[in-house]
Design a protein around this motif. Structure first.
Motif, PDB file in Angstrom:
ATOM      1  N   GLY A 164       0.662  -1.254  -0.115  1.00 49.73           N
ATOM      2  CA  GLY A 164      -0.063  -0.061  -0.060  1.00 49.73           C
ATOM      3  C   GLY A 164       0.741   1.420   0.115  1.00 49.73           C
ATOM      4  N   GLY A 165       2.134   1.222  -0.366  1.00 54.00           N
ATOM      5  CA  GLY A 165       2.781   2.539  -0.379  1.00 54.00           C
ATOM      6  C   GLY A 165       2.580   3.515  -1.357  1.00 54.00           C
ATOM      7  N   ARG A 166       2.059   2.998  -2.392  1.00 44.99           N
ATOM      8  CA  ARG A 166       1.755   3.827  -3.674  1.00 44.99           C
ATOM      9  C   ARG A 166       0.639   4.829  -3.141  1.00 44.99           C
ATOM     10  N   ALA A 167       0.260   6.022  -3.843  1.00 43.22           N
ATOM     11  CA  ALA A 167      -0.476   6.788  -3.791  1.00 43.22           C
ATOM     12  C   ALA A 167      -2.156   6.235  -3.844  1.00 43.22           C
ATOM     13  N   ASN A 168      -2.917   6.388  -2.914  1.00 35.39           N
ATOM     14  CA  ASN A 168      -4.214   5.859  -3.154  1.00 35.39           C
ATOM     15  C   ASN A 168      -4.442   4.345  -3.355  1.00 35.39           C
ATOM     16  N   SER A 169      -3.589   3.901  -2.777  1.00 34.08           N
ATOM     17  CA  SER A 169      -3.489   2.319  -2.663  1.00 34.08           C
ATOM     18  C   SER A 169      -3.566   1.801  -1.475  1.00 34.08           C
ATOM     19  N   ALA A 170      -3.901   2.271  -0.183  1.00 34.79           N
ATOM     20  CA  ALA A 170      -4.264   1.757   0.932  1.00 34.79           C
ATOM     21  C   ALA A 170      -5.623   2.277   1.487  1.00 34.79           C
ATOM     22  N   LYS A 171      -6.583   2.544   0.631  1.00 34.98           N
ATOM     23  CA  LYS A 171      -7.728   2.991   1.038  1.00 34.98           C
ATOM     24  C   LYS A 171      -8.592   1.803   1.914  1.00 34.98           C
ATOM     25  N   ASP A 172      -8.381   0.658   1.485  1.00 35.30           N
ATOM     26  CA  ASP A 172      -9.270  -0.476   2.435  1.00 35.30           C
ATOM     27  C   ASP A 172      -8.239  -1.255   3.247  1.00 35.30           C
ATOM     28  N   MET A 173      -7.103  -0.750   3.462  1.00 34.74           N
ATOM     29  CA  MET A 173      -5.995  -1.594   4.358  1.00 34.74           C
ATOM     30  C   MET A 173      -6.449  -1.597   5.780  1.00 34.74           C
ATOM     31  N   GLU A 174      -6.137  -2.802   6.315  1.00 34.56           N
ATOM     32  CA  GLU A 174      -6.354  -2.787   7.672  1.00 34.56           C
ATOM     33  C   GLU A 174      -5.232  -2.265   8.338  1.00 34.56           C
ATOM     34  N   PHE A 175      -5.352  -1.159   9.251  1.00 31.87           N
ATOM     35  CA  PHE A 175      -4.122  -0.605   9.847  1.00 31.87           C
ATOM     36  C   PHE A 175      -3.778  -1.254  11.066  1.00 31.87           C
ATOM     37  N   GLY A 176      -4.241  -2.052  11.691  1.00 30.92           N
ATOM     38  CA  GLY A 176      -3.941  -2.824  12.901  1.00 30.92           C
ATOM     39  C   GLY A 176      -4.411  -1.951  14.113  1.00 30.92           C
ATOM     40  N   ASP A 177      -3.366  -2.279  15.441  1.00 32.44           N
ATOM     41  CA  ASP A 177      -3.706  -1.464  16.602  1.00 32.44           C
ATOM     42  C   ASP A 177      -3.428   0.182  16.454  1.00 32.44           C
ATOM     43  N   PRO A 178      -4.436   1.118  16.974  1.00 29.55           N
ATOM     44  CA  PRO A 178      -4.280   2.316  16.849  1.00 29.55           C
ATOM     45  C   PRO A 178      -3.051   2.818  17.898  1.00 29.55           C
ATOM     46  N   PHE A 179      -2.984   4.176  17.661  1.00 32.16           N
ATOM     47  CA  PHE A 179      -1.806   4.658  18.488  1.00 32.16           C
ATOM     48  C   PHE A 179      -2.295   5.158  20.255  1.00 32.16           C
ATOM     49  N   VAL A 180      -1.493   4.834  20.962  1.00 35.93           N
ATOM     50  CA  VAL A 180      -1.723   4.729  22.418  1.00 35.93           C
ATOM     51  C   VAL A 180      -0.839   5.379  23.133  1.00 35.93           C
ATOM     52  N   TYR A 181      -0.960   6.651  23.704  1.00 37.74           N
ATOM     53  CA  TYR A 181       0.212   7.235  24.414  1.00 37.74           C
ATOM     54  C   TYR A 181       0.035   6.906  25.906  1.00 37.74           C
ATOM     55  N   LYS A 182       1.151   6.764  26.377  1.00 40.36           N
ATOM     56  CA  LYS A 182       1.360   6.499  27.938  1.00 40.36           C
ATOM     57  C   LYS A 182       2.501   7.481  28.338  1.00 40.36           C
ATOM     58  N   HIS A 183       2.153   8.533  29.328  1.00 49.04           N
ATOM     59  CA  HIS A 183       3.181   9.804  29.772  1.00 49.04           C
ATOM     60  C   HIS A 183       3.928   8.560  30.780  1.00 49.04           C
ATOM     61  N   LEU A 184       5.402   9.109  30.411  1.00 47.87           N
ATOM     62  CA  LEU A 184       6.401   8.323  31.122  1.00 47.87           C
ATOM     63  C   LEU A 184       6.877   9.429  32.218  1.00 47.87           C
ATOM     64  N   GLY A 185       6.474  10.728  32.393  1.00 44.52           N
ATOM     65  CA  GLY A 185       6.904  11.472  33.511  1.00 44.52           C
ATOM     66  C   GLY A 185       7.316  12.783  32.945  1.00 44.52           C
ATOM     67  N   SER A 186       7.712  13.448  33.895  1.00 48.83           N
ATOM     68  CA  SER A 186       8.503  14.806  33.418  1.00 48.83           C
ATOM     69  C   SER A 186       9.623  15.223  34.393  1.00 48.83           C
ATOM     70  N   MET A 187      10.537  15.985  34.002  1.00 48.42           N
ATOM     71  CA  MET A 187      11.794  16.237  34.679  1.00 48.42           C
ATOM     72  C   MET A 187      12.173  17.806  34.268  1.00 48.42           C
ATOM     73  N   ALA A 188      12.630  18.625  35.053  1.00 48.26           N
ATOM     74  CA  ALA A 188      13.069  19.709  35.112  1.00 48.26           C
ATOM     75  C   ALA A 188      14.097  20.038  36.021  1.00 48.26           C
ATOM     76  N   THR A 189      15.206  20.759  35.583  1.00 45.63           N
ATOM     77  CA  THR A 189      16.173  21.294  36.418  1.00 45.63           C
ATOM     78  C   THR A 189      15.919  22.589  36.750  1.00 45.63           C
ATOM     79  N   ILE A 190      16.404  23.061  38.242  1.00 49.03           N
ATOM     80  CA  ILE A 190      16.197  24.136  38.468  1.00 49.03           C
ATOM     81  C   ILE A 190      17.577  24.822  39.115  1.00 49.03           C
ATOM     82  N   GLY A 191      18.683  24.360  38.718  1.00 50.88           N
ATOM     83  CA  GLY A 191      19.882  24.992  39.025  1.00 50.88           C
ATOM     84  C   GLY A 191      20.301  24.647  40.345  1.00 50.88           C
TER      85      GLY A 191
END
Length: 510
Positions: free
Chosen positions: A421-448
């Motif tokens: 399905g790499g060509r233009a207009n060739s992946a219309k009916d293709m099954e894409f599988g699992d959707p994107f899922v985001y899980k936050h890994l945390g945050s970091m910040a330096t304060i000097g």
């Protein structure tokens, strides 16, 4: 220079006549360029240029035509060189696709360490990774390219991107317009700093999103230090020149304030003894600083910044003038350096695109990062957001979100390519599988002051590990050192940190 241009033109035309049948040669027909631009882009042209020397007709400009099945690989066009775009290009299978990248910069910026370059803790090249090193095929493969240009418009019906070159400097050439046909298009245009329509921000403030922003901050800071030491400068002018104001209490604003306070305590007080008592930092935030962090970490950061000399002011900026800003309560705050870090929003180009929008004005995408109203178009990073119909919230504009989306989409495009399905207009009916899922890994910040914050909770309301102090600072440095893209830049960063610790920061104004 005329003899050199004539020689280049003759050699170019000869090479075109001998290689006009090359499958990599491409053509689009619109405007008449100067000869030197025609020569520089002649390797994209087709047989029509073989007779250009004999015909006095206007010369059409270059472009990339649709790929030919059986003769060329499908073409993925990537707009942008941020976290999302670079992670995508790193993971895409170049045996299956040709990759064409279009961006006004030819490198990726490792933004978590950008604040450190403003005061000389790190050198600028330590946080810039060339695109050719991230995806070597762009430099080596005949059908893959990087163009120093910007996207000006999209024709999603014809699968065409309209582009214009980006040049700068007093002797720069006129912008060069060209088109690129795509099989798959990935929009990763990022976002721009939000000014909320406040008068004077764009004219007088410096944002902290690109390497050239950090360079300008460093030059302005050192210039003000040296000017304030000149005989005859009044007390009031010294205080204004050496007043550094940061607007925005998010991670970028807090980290820059921390780096600046370290620079003042460890370097300015030793090397600018005559003005050491005049320089100070003010951080202005409308609400709480580091609002996404744990309450305990926020209080710790407030105490540490105050101890290191950073003045915290709660307020909203109403107007920005050349030498002072005005808060909503009428307070006038003189400044010599103003850094603006109040979050990001969609760029004018993203707003202008005739594509569905998510809440906040980003390009609307579905669970597979597709723009559902058009074929073969994907959007990732800060310029994209889930449509309301998906039932998912718009993700924050964070590097880890963009990087995760780039990795997922690279895997998805590789899967599509393997299924034919790499060509233009060739992946219309293709099954894409699992959707994107985001899980936050945390945050970091330096304060000097060798202190940082590490918040590993998945959400503000969730539970998890939160650390503060020297151990967090060590975790912060270790984590980001491993996240730097190449071993070359990791070595640069480690050496810069070591030399700064031993010899102090470089204060050369270059």
């Amino acid at each position: 220079m005329s003899w050199f241009r004539n020689l280049a033109k003759i050699s170019t035309l000869k090479s075109l006549q001998s290689s006009s049948s090359s499958p990599a040669a491409k053509l689009h027909n619109h405007h008449t360029p100067p000869n030197y631009l025609f020569n520089s882009l002649s390797h994209f042209t087709s047989n029509a240029f073989a007779s250009a020397s004999a015909a006095p007709k206007p010369t059409p400009y270059a472009g990339l035509e649709p790929t030919r099945e059986g003769a060329e690989k499908p073409r993925v066009v990537v707009l942008g060189t941020g976290w999302a775009a670079c992670r995508l290009m790193k993971g895409i299978d170049t045996n299956m696709y040709d990759v064409v990248c279009v961006s006004p910069r030819n490198h990726m910026v490792f933004t978590p360490l950008l604040a450190s370059t403003c005061v000389g803790t790190l050198e600028f090249r330590s946080v810039a990774e060339p695109i050719g090193r991230i995806q070597p095929a762009i430099s080596k493969e005949p059908g893959s390219y990087f163009f120093l240009a910007k996207c000006t418009a999209l024709d999603t019906n014809q699968h065409v991107v309209h582009c214009e070159t980006v040049t700068d400097g007093p002797s720069s050439v006129a912008p060069w317009k060209f088109n690129i046909s795509y099989d798959k298009l990935v929009i990763a245009l990022g976002a721009e700093a939000s000014t909320f329509g406040i008068h004077g921000v764009k004219e007088h403030a410096i944002f902290l999103r690109e390497v050239y922003h950090a360079q300008e901050i460093r030059r302005r800071l050192l210039l003000n230090l040296m000017l304030s030491d000149v005989p005859g400068v009044s007390e009031g002018e010294k205080k204004r020149l050496l007043h550094c104001v940061v607007v925005g209490g998010g991670p970028t604003g807090v980290e820059f304030s921390g780096e600046l306070s370290d620079f003042i305590m460890r370097d300015v007080r030793q090397r600018y003894a005559h003005v050491k008592d005049y320089i100070h930092v003010t951080l202005i935030e409308a609400n709480e600083i580091l609002s996404s962090f744990d309450d305990r970490l926020r209080r710790y950061a407030t105490n540490q910044l105050t101890k290191s000399g950073v003045r915290l002011v709660r307020g909203t900026v109403k107007d920005v003038e050349p030498q002072q800003l005005i808060l909503n309560d009428g307070t006038e705050v003189p400044y010599g350096l103003l850094v603006w870090s109040t979050g990001v929003g969609p760029s004018p180009l993203v707003k202008s695109l005739d594509l569905p929008k998510s809440p906040g004005g980003r390009i609307g995408i579905d669970e597979w990062l597709r723009v559902p109203s058009v074929e073969d178009v994907f959007a990732i990073g800060d310029c994209s957001g889930f449509l309301e119909t998906t039932g998912k919230p718009v993700l924050p504009a964070l590097a880890q979100v963009a990087e995760r989306q780039g990795k997922y989409l690279a895997s998805l495009l590789n899967k599509i390519g393997k299924a034919g399905g790499g060509r233009a207009n060739s992946a219309k009916d293709m099954e894409f599988g699992d959707p994107f899922v985001y899980k936050h890994l945390g945050s970091m910040a330096t304060i000097g002051s060798y202190k940082a914050l590490v918040d590993l909770r998945q959400s503000k309301e969730g539970r998890g590990i939160s650390l503060a102090g020297f151990v967090s600072w060590f975790v912060w440095r270790s984590a980001y050192l491993t996240r730097v893209i190449s071993w070359r830049n990791r070595l640069y960063v480690a050496i810069n940190w070591a030399t700064t610790f031993v010899f102090g920061r470089d204060i050369s104004r270059i």
